[in-house]
Design a protein around this motif. Structure first.
Motif, PDB file in Angstrom:
ATOM      1  N   ILE A 126       0.844  -1.192   0.000  1.00  0.00           N
ATOM      2  CA  ILE A 126       0.000   0.000   0.000  1.00  0.00           C
ATOM      3  C   ILE A 126       0.882   1.245   0.000  1.00  0.00           C
ATOM      4  O   ILE A 126       0.652   2.200  -0.765  1.00  0.00           O
ATOM      5  CB  ILE A 126      -0.948  -0.014   1.214  1.00  0.00           C
ATOM      6  CG1 ILE A 126      -1.933  -1.177   1.089  1.00  0.00           C
ATOM      7  CG2 ILE A 126      -1.691   1.317   1.335  1.00  0.00           C
ATOM      8  CD1 ILE A 126      -2.815  -1.378   2.319  1.00  0.00           C
ATOM      9  N   LEU A 127       1.904   1.245   0.838  1.00  0.00           N
ATOM     10  CA  LEU A 127       2.824   2.375   0.872  1.00  0.00           C
ATOM     11  C   LEU A 127       3.621   2.471  -0.431  1.00  0.00           C
ATOM     12  O   LEU A 127       3.924   3.572  -0.904  1.00  0.00           O
ATOM     13  CB  LEU A 127       3.770   2.232   2.060  1.00  0.00           C
ATOM     14  CG  LEU A 127       3.102   2.288   3.445  1.00  0.00           C
ATOM     15  CD1 LEU A 127       4.131   2.040   4.539  1.00  0.00           C
ATOM     16  CD2 LEU A 127       2.387   3.618   3.661  1.00  0.00           C
ATOM     17  N   ALA A 128       3.927   1.317  -1.025  1.00  0.00           N
ATOM     18  CA  ALA A 128       4.630   1.319  -2.311  1.00  0.00           C
ATOM     19  C   ALA A 128       3.778   1.981  -3.385  1.00  0.00           C
ATOM     20  O   ALA A 128       4.288   2.746  -4.219  1.00  0.00           O
ATOM     21  CB  ALA A 128       4.988  -0.110  -2.720  1.00  0.00           C
ATOM     22  N   LEU A 129       2.471   1.705  -3.371  1.00  0.00           N
ATOM     23  CA  LEU A 129       1.568   2.354  -4.322  1.00  0.00           C
ATOM     24  C   LEU A 129       1.583   3.866  -4.124  1.00  0.00           C
ATOM     25  O   LEU A 129       1.628   4.629  -5.107  1.00  0.00           O
ATOM     26  CB  LEU A 129       0.144   1.811  -4.154  1.00  0.00           C
ATOM     27  CG  LEU A 129      -0.933   2.500  -4.998  1.00  0.00           C
ATOM     28  CD1 LEU A 129      -0.694   2.264  -6.491  1.00  0.00           C
ATOM     29  CD2 LEU A 129      -2.327   1.992  -4.607  1.00  0.00           C
ATOM     30  N   CYS A 130       1.558   4.298  -2.875  1.00  0.00           N
ATOM     31  CA  CYS A 130       1.608   5.736  -2.589  1.00  0.00           C
ATOM     32  C   CYS A 130       2.904   6.347  -3.123  1.00  0.00           C
ATOM     33  O   CYS A 130       2.891   7.416  -3.759  1.00  0.00           O
ATOM     34  CB  CYS A 130       1.494   5.975  -1.086  1.00  0.00           C
ATOM     35  SG  CYS A 130      -0.097   5.529  -0.358  1.00  0.00           S
ATOM     36  N   ASP A 131       4.011   5.678  -2.882  1.00  0.00           N
ATOM     37  CA  ASP A 131       5.303   6.183  -3.337  1.00  0.00           C
ATOM     38  C   ASP A 131       5.369   6.244  -4.864  1.00  0.00           C
ATOM     39  O   ASP A 131       5.891   7.210  -5.446  1.00  0.00           O
ATOM     40  CB  ASP A 131       6.439   5.299  -2.812  1.00  0.00           C
ATOM     41  CG  ASP A 131       6.606   5.404  -1.304  1.00  0.00           C
ATOM     42  OD1 ASP A 131       6.074   6.361  -0.697  1.00  0.00           O
ATOM     43  OD2 ASP A 131       7.261   4.503  -0.724  1.00  0.00           O
TER      44      ASP A 131
END
Length: 291
Positions: A126-131
């Motif tokens: 999920i954080l990777a998608l944000c990044d």
């Protein structure tokens, strides 16, 4: 008649059994691409935004890009709601489709089901998608939903753990200190929001009678289930208020039916004609400024 958004359930499969969702009563179903495209054709003139969700998770579909291509073909902007469990690198790339307007990720899903996965394994993609969104300067919104607030603070431990990770990742001060009510959005980064909301009870004919009230059903929204049934809102995943089926009747005729008009006219005067609507507590949020 114009709608702010039409919910299209391209699949009712989600692969999870979260405790905040009602038990699945409907047979497993996935809308064919051909029928999806015919649905889009019928929705032209009624709305320009579609949400690919009622009860299922569109990210389980290996050919989701084909559905997004069809939406783009007819100039629809798309909102996707997902549990966050299907955001491996390959599937994340699907979300950078030009038709996407918003991605909602239901963070409650992690601690409300029995899937064997560490919290880090869940939150990292999920954080990777944000990044990736920030690195690509992509224009769509990411809405991290945390709809678990209650007076008993029953999810406090989970929320505090999540907040610490978000604070570190996005270089934020205390999120807990930013919370000022039972419904708000906190900006994490450009077009990345943490949306906080109270828990809610799904409408059910088994619920106690709650009475009349106003709802956006058939005024700002409509929903089409995976099997083609048309219902007034996105909370009727079982099709209890079936207005018609697009496999046999066109949308214009369905929306002009006596039942549909009674619902619309009733809500215009804060009257809930349908039993399911009378037993739905979510409509109370609209009188408090909910959307």
């Amino acid at each position: 008649m114009k709608f702010h958004r039409a919910y299209i359930e391209i699949t009712n499969i989600c692969g999870l059994a979260c405790s905040f969702c009602p038990p699945k009563e409907q047979p497993t179903s996935t809308m064919t691409l051909d029928f999806f495209e015919s649905t889009l054709l019928q929705l032209q003139g009624y709305t320009t935004e579609i949400a690919l969700h009622v009860m299922g998770d569109p990210m389980v579909l290996s050919n989701l890009t084909d559905y997004l291509d069809s939406a783009a073909k007819y100039n629809f902007k798309v909102m996707i709601t997902t549990s966050g469990f299907y955001l491996d690198e390959g599937r994340r790339q699907t979300l950078f489709h030009p038709s996407l307007r918003q991605v909602n990720i239901s963070l409650n899903s992690f601690n409300k089901n029995s899937v064997s996965r560490t919290f880090e394994a869940y939150i990292d993609p999920i954080l990777a998608l944000c990044d990736e969104k920030l690195a690509n300067h992509s224009d769509f919104f990411i809405n991290l939903r945390l709809w678990n607030l209650d007076e008993a603070q029953s999810a406090l431990a989970f929320n505090e753990k999540l907040f610490k990770i978000l604070e570190k990742h996005f270089s934020l001060d205390s999120i807990m200190e930013m919370i000022s009510g039972d419904r708000q959005s906190i900006r994490l980064a450009s077009k990345i929001l943490l949306h906080l909301e109270q828990t809610f009870e799904w409408p059910s004919l088994q619920n106690p009678l709650l009475g009349d009230g106003y709802c956006h059903g058939l005024s700002k929204q409509i929903a089409i289930l995976a099997d083609g049934r048309v219902v007034p809102c996105c909370l009727d995943g079982d099709g209890i208020i079936e207005l018609g089926n697009l496999h046999v009747t066109n949308l214009g005729k369905i929306l002009s039916s006596k039942r549909a008009l009674e619902i619309t006219q009733g809500f215009a005067h804060a009257i809930a004609h349908e039993e399911l609507c009378q037993k739905c507590s979510y409509k109370d949020r609209f009188s408090k400024g909910g959307i």
